[in-house]
Design a protein around this motif. Structure first.
Motif, short mmCIF file in Angstrom:
data_model
loop_
_atom_site.label_atom_id
_atom_site.label_comp_id
_atom_site.label_asym_id
_atom_site.label_seq_id
_atom_site.Cartn_x
_atom_site.Cartn_y
_atom_site.Cartn_z
N VAL A 84 0.85 -1.20 0.00
CA VAL A 84 0.00 0.00 0.00
C VAL A 84 0.87 1.25 0.00
O VAL A 84 0.61 2.21 -0.71
CB VAL A 84 -0.97 -0.02 1.19
CG1 VAL A 84 -1.66 1.31 1.37
CG2 VAL A 84 -1.99 -1.14 1.02
N GLY A 85 1.94 1.24 0.80
CA GLY A 85 2.85 2.38 0.83
C GLY A 85 3.52 2.60 -0.51
O GLY A 85 3.64 3.74 -0.98
N PHE A 86 3.94 1.52 -1.14
CA PHE A 86 4.57 1.65 -2.45
C PHE A 86 3.57 2.18 -3.47
O PHE A 86 3.91 3.00 -4.31
CB PHE A 86 5.12 0.30 -2.91
CG PHE A 86 5.77 0.37 -4.26
CD1 PHE A 86 7.03 0.88 -4.41
CD2 PHE A 86 5.08 -0.05 -5.40
CE1 PHE A 86 7.62 0.97 -5.65
CE2 PHE A 86 5.67 0.03 -6.64
CZ PHE A 86 6.94 0.54 -6.78
N ALA A 87 2.33 1.69 -3.40
CA ALA A 87 1.30 2.18 -4.33
C ALA A 87 1.07 3.67 -4.16
O ALA A 87 0.89 4.40 -5.14
CB ALA A 87 0.01 1.39 -4.12
N ALA A 88 1.07 4.15 -2.90
CA ALA A 88 0.88 5.58 -2.65
C ALA A 88 2.03 6.39 -3.24
O ALA A 88 1.82 7.43 -3.88
CB ALA A 88 0.75 5.83 -1.15
#
Length: 121
Positions: A84-88
């Motif tokens: 999720v952090g990478f996607a953000a």
């Protein structure tokens, strides 16, 4: 009578594979493993193959395998949080690239990374 039965290639290969398992488990030294594999490759009877395993545990004996200290699986949510952090971060990168260059072709690497992450999940 059963020990004098001749063995074929399949039995020899199975014995060598089992010796490999014992070698991988640390029960055999390199030179002993090589010696036993040579004997197995030239074995003619079941007795010759059985003799190779006299001092080794049976194949179905469960042996505790120590956990790899570098791999931690105690928090499965951390992998999701990382994705999720990478996607953000990727979304912010997309916005910046489009705002600066107005060129969508530069987003191809991000599309590739996104596809890989999607396949992994």
């Amino acid at each position: 009578m059963g020990d004098n039965l001749r063995v074929g290639t399949a039995e020899r290969e199975a014995a060598i594979a089992e010796l490999g398992d014992h070698f991988a488990a640390g029960r055999l030294e390199v030179d002993e493993y090589e010696q036993r594999c040579g004997i197995a490759a030239n074995a003619r009877t079941q007795a010759e193959l059985r003799a190779l395993f006299d001092d080794l545990p049976a194949k179905d004996v469960a042996v505790a395998v120590p956990a790899d200290p570098l791999v931690r699986n105690d928090n499965p949510k951390s992998a999701k949080a990382m994705i999720v952090g990478f996607a953000a971060v990727a979304l912010v990168g997309v916005v910046v690239v489009v705002a600066i260059t107005s060129t969508w072709i530069l987003l191809a690497p991000l599309l590739l990374v996104g596809a890989i992450l999607f396949m992994m999940s």
